[in-house]
Scaffold this motif. Structure first.
Motif, mmCIF file in Angstrom:
data_model
loop_
_atom_site.group_PDB
_atom_site.id
_atom_site.type_symbol
_atom_site.label_atom_id
_atom_site.label_comp_id
_atom_site.label_asym_id
_atom_site.label_seq_id
_atom_site.Cartn_x
_atom_site.Cartn_y
_atom_site.Cartn_z
ATOM 1 N N SER A 52 51.165 36.592 44.011
ATOM 2 C CA SER A 52 51.955 35.416 44.400
ATOM 3 C C SER A 52 52.510 35.485 45.815
ATOM 4 O O SER A 52 53.230 34.572 46.232
ATOM 5 C CB SER A 52 53.127 35.253 43.422
ATOM 6 O OG SER A 52 54.005 36.381 43.491
ATOM 7 N N VAL A 94 54.168 35.065 36.814
ATOM 8 C CA VAL A 94 54.334 36.030 37.903
ATOM 9 C C VAL A 94 55.192 37.175 37.399
ATOM 10 O O VAL A 94 56.333 36.968 36.963
ATOM 11 C CB VAL A 94 54.979 35.379 39.139
ATOM 12 C CG1 VAL A 94 55.150 36.412 40.254
ATOM 13 C CG2 VAL A 94 54.142 34.208 39.617
ATOM 14 N N VAL A 100 50.129 38.247 39.317
ATOM 15 C CA VAL A 100 49.970 37.119 38.406
ATOM 16 C C VAL A 100 49.066 37.522 37.246
ATOM 17 O O VAL A 100 47.978 38.089 37.461
ATOM 18 C CB VAL A 100 49.377 35.901 39.137
ATOM 19 C CG1 VAL A 100 49.124 34.755 38.167
ATOM 20 C CG2 VAL A 100 50.312 35.458 40.269
#
Length: 415
Positions: A52, A94, A100
């Protein structure tokens, strides 16, 4: 106007999906009995789909290949991967590290949904079909249970993987086939790999840990440490994390993050040196004060455990790597706790690595991932010369390269 995709890993499956979605008939071939075998193995402890972090930092993870990989990511970036998974009915989240994952952490449900989408789109899967090059008249040649298959697709996407985990299908057997056709290749090397340590004071003969250390501590983790090594550009790579001792050396996420730098240093100098900070949350002054503190009748081990909470494998490593005189010199001991030098002799074999560096030279491809020496033949995934650390970067770039190759095929076909 059928397109052949050779290789049933993430890059090949994604290329097939994008081609079929554009209305192109696709036949996908794989040497194994089923597709996605390495993908399933990667998801065994939780499938790390992507990361992320901001896009700029994300691209930096690909090191010297960042510009090329960045062009693929422009077609399918981290958010694109999450959106794609969501479209398959797989929610993502997340984690605390920024990585992720699918909501259920598993790879199998995602792969099942993906294959259902591919079959619904008309992609034909041909298992146990091993690509063996081209016939004398230029047809694609595959060995199948029923014998040799020769075909002349409108275009071909090769997504054959590197050479890590060969039992799952990525065995590098394609290297001589492409070399014979004049394709420029970079030798395959281990990436995200472990390393063997060089000789230590307690095991000076052939290198590696002493028998005592290997027997007692192989498989145990070094938690909350920091690794420092030269970055090859006059600076330093420094990162905090954890890794594991093996019977012959070290491996694990922190080591993998530095593996390209360490591997290149070994290739250049014959050895690689890194420094470990065993107590990264304590200042050098705090560590020195603790080492200088009178310990009375207590043993050194008891003293370090009491004053610095240093014991177990970290203490054993100090005994393994330091001469006795340094262990009893407070200044030398404190210095080693904050910067313990570890000498590495060699990376582990490529078959043991998580991924592969080297492969088809990026200069051998045009901007659409078509081989300049073989018009109509495109390449994608790990067989290309790029690498990335673990953390979702490998899978994201493989998927993105599959999208890029598919778009290149569509352009080649005038679609």
């Amino acid at each position: 106007m059928t397109v052949a995709v050779v290789g049933g890993g993430p890059a090949g499956l994604m290329a097939a999906e994008r081609l079929a979605g554009a209305g192109v008939p696709v036949d996908l071939y794989d040497a194994m009995p089923s597709v996605g075998r390495k993908f399933l193995l990667a998801g065994k402890g939780g499938l790390n789909l992507t990361h992320s972090e901001p896009a700029g930092r994300f691209v930096e993870r690909y090191g010297p290949h960042g510009a090329a990989v960045g062009a693929w990511l422009a077609r399918c970036d981290a958010q694109g991967v999450r959106d794609w998974a969501q479209g398959l009915g797989i929610a993502t989240f997340v984690g605390t590290s920024g990585r992720v994952f699918p909501a259920d952490m598993k790879a199998a449900p995602l792969l099942r949904a993906w294959l259902h989408r591919l079959r619904t789109a008309g992609v034909r899967l041909h298992m146990r079909h091993r690509w063996t090059g081209w016939t004398d008249d230029g047809q694609l040649r595959l060995e199948a249970p029923g014998g040799t298959v020769a075909l002349r697709p409108a275009a071909t996407v090769l997504a054959l993987g590197g050479a890590s985990w060969p039992r799952l299908g990525s065995d590098g057997a394609w290297v001589p086939l492409l070399a014979a056709r004049g394709v420029a290749l970079v030798p395959l090397q281990p990436a995200n790999c472990g390393f063997d340590v060089a000789a230590t004071p307690r095991a000076p003969a052939g290198g590696g840990w002493s028998a005592h250390f290997a027997e007692r501590f192989a498989g145990q983790p070094f938690k909350s440490v920091a690794l420092r090594c030269a970055d090859g550009a006059g600076g330093w790579f420094v990162r905090k994390g954890e890794f594991v001792a093996t019977a012959t050396g070290i491996e694990g996420s922190l080591v993998y993050a530095a593996s390209r730098l360490l591997r290149e240093q070994i290739a250049r100098d014959g050895r690689a040196r890194l420094w470990l900070d065993l107590l990264p949350d304590r200042t050098p002054e705090q560590v020195l004060a603790a080492c200088r503190h009178p310990r009375g009748a207590r043993s050194l081990s008891s003293h370090l455990k009491s004053r610095l909470a240093l014991d177990g494998i970290k203490l054993a490593l100090l005994h393994e790597l330091l001469a006795p005189g340094s262990l009893h010199d407070p200044a030398a001991l404190a210095g080693a706790i904050k910067a313990l030098p570890v000498l590495l002799a060699a990376p582990r074999p490529v078959a043991e690595a998580i991924s592969t560096a080297g492969g088809v030279a990026l200069a051998a491809l045009d901007e659409h991932l078509m081989l300049q020496a073989l018009p109509g033949v495109f390449c994608a995934g790990e067989m290309l010369d790029w690498e990335a650390p673990t953390g979702g970067y490998l899978l994201t770039a493989c998927l993105a390269s599959g999208v890029a190759a598919a778009e290149g095929v569509l352009r080649y076909l005038g679609r």
